[in-house]
Design an enzyme around this catalytic site. Sequence first.
Site, PDB file in Angstrom:
ATOM      1  N   HIS A 112      58.913  -9.225  19.153  1.00  0.00           N
ATOM      2  CA  HIS A 112      58.371  -9.648  20.443  1.00  0.00           C
ATOM      3  C   HIS A 112      58.039  -8.452  21.355  1.00  0.00           C
ATOM      4  O   HIS A 112      57.387  -8.631  22.381  1.00  0.00           O
ATOM      5  CB  HIS A 112      59.322 -10.626  21.146  1.00  0.00           C
ATOM      6  CG  HIS A 112      60.593 -10.031  21.663  1.00  0.00           C
ATOM      7  ND1 HIS A 112      61.794 -10.094  20.992  1.00  0.00           N
ATOM      8  CD2 HIS A 112      60.861  -9.358  22.817  1.00  0.00           C
ATOM      9  CE1 HIS A 112      62.750  -9.519  21.701  1.00  0.00           C
ATOM     10  NE2 HIS A 112      62.208  -9.048  22.823  1.00  0.00           N
ATOM     11  N   ASP A 123      62.138 -11.714  13.994  1.00  0.00           N
ATOM     12  CA  ASP A 123      61.977 -10.891  15.187  1.00  0.00           C
ATOM     13  C   ASP A 123      62.199  -9.402  14.897  1.00  0.00           C
ATOM     14  O   ASP A 123      62.753  -8.674  15.721  1.00  0.00           O
ATOM     15  CB  ASP A 123      62.937 -11.357  16.298  1.00  0.00           C
ATOM     16  CG  ASP A 123      62.475 -10.888  17.686  1.00  0.00           C
ATOM     17  OD1 ASP A 123      61.301 -10.473  17.817  1.00  0.00           O
ATOM     18  OD2 ASP A 123      63.302 -10.909  18.616  1.00  0.00           O
ATOM     19  N   SER A 143      65.532  -4.747  24.321  1.00  0.00           N
ATOM     20  CA  SER A 143      65.078  -5.383  23.080  1.00  0.00           C
ATOM     21  C   SER A 143      64.614  -4.355  22.061  1.00  0.00           C
ATOM     22  O   SER A 143      63.813  -3.471  22.369  1.00  0.00           O
ATOM     23  CB  SER A 143      63.931  -6.350  23.371  1.00  0.00           C
ATOM     24  OG  SER A 143      64.377  -7.412  24.172  1.00  0.00           O
TER      25      SER A 143
END
Length: 442
Positions: A186, A217, A296
């Site tokens: 993402h 992911d 992230s």
Amino acid sequence: MTDGWDWRRGGETPAAARPPGAGVPPVGPPTTPGSDTAPAAGASPWWSDALGDPWRDPATPAAVVVPGAVVAGTEPEPVTDPDAPGRPTLRHLLLIPVITALLAGTLGGALGYAFAVRGGAAAGTVLGAPVADPPALAQRKPESLAGVAERVLPSVVTVRVSSLGGTSEGSGFIASADGHVITNDHVVAGSSGKASVIFNDGTSAPATVVGQDPESDIAVIKVNRTGLRPVEFGDSDALAVGDPVLAVGSPLSLANTVTAGIVSALDRTMQAGEPGGPVRYYAAIQTDAAVNHGNSGGPLVDGAGRVVGVNSTIKSLVAEGQEAGNIGLAFAIPINQAKRVTQDIIGTGKARRTVIGAQVGGPGAGANGGVRLAAVEPSGPAAGAGLKVGDVILKLNGRPMTEPTDLIALVRKFAPGSVVTVEFRRGSTRQNTSVTLAADAK
């Protein structure tokens, strides 16, 4: 009272005094009593009949000696008393004011310092205590959190990607010496394939997207730079709840940020994804280390500095569409799964997906929970293990199943070809079987 010269006994006439011989006191009585004879010529004028003085001890001899004339050259040497005070010398006279000045200066300096400290004098103020040896904790041993952070930070990067919607930013870490970097899907989603990487020392380099797997992911990018220092990989299956961990990355664009926490839970089922995008399932490592937007793709490392997870999502109490912040609930993709996906992407450009060959239709009925199988592929792993439609899966490798997503996320944690034990209920009977998981045909 008399000195004895004219002393008489009653009825007697004075007796003639007889001088002593050369320093010898007279002994015996005076001349014949009643004699009027005067003292002989040359006799001492001090001589008298003091020997007959009734006020003294008659047995005590006495003499009066008159010192003779001193002969020249026979005077005694003068003697000086060593304890007698003498006249001060010039050296003494100079030494006294010097010592006085020194004592006055010392006293004045001490008083001045005391007044300066009490009064907060600005001039010459010394800040802080004297420098001492640092405590053992500040010596940053390799196994300390500071030692781990120092070792890991050079391998962590900031990832920036431009897309039609603007520029997105996240974190990543160097997986190989030839420039492969692991991050989240993402972070690079929607990019044109171009990205840039900012290293720990502040330098940057362009990067290209090698491949990405939306369902896990995980994405891999590559930079053209030599001499890179890759991270050490740990074993996420060996983690235990309570193990210390560090989250490293660039939260809110604050590069090289390190936060600490523990492993709060394992195999926490995560179902995530943006509206209109793919749904991601994984059995995550839950941690209370502070993780925010920008973390992230960054590494979650254990107490030895080895990467055990990829920070991916957080839980938040904010409403949908609002910016979420850390509340101590963060989740990371297990590194064993992320490493396997990375190897697939580098080798083939895409990742394999692990499946059990069955579809779940909803939670199982009854107090024991579980998930019910809605369909079973005839030639799939579940059918090969004897599972049928309607069977309720209670546990997978000892992990209880309560929601359909639990089975999907936990199966994808394992690599294709792994053998897992399945406890299921068929009717009222509990049974166990072994299932060899496979890769999706896609």
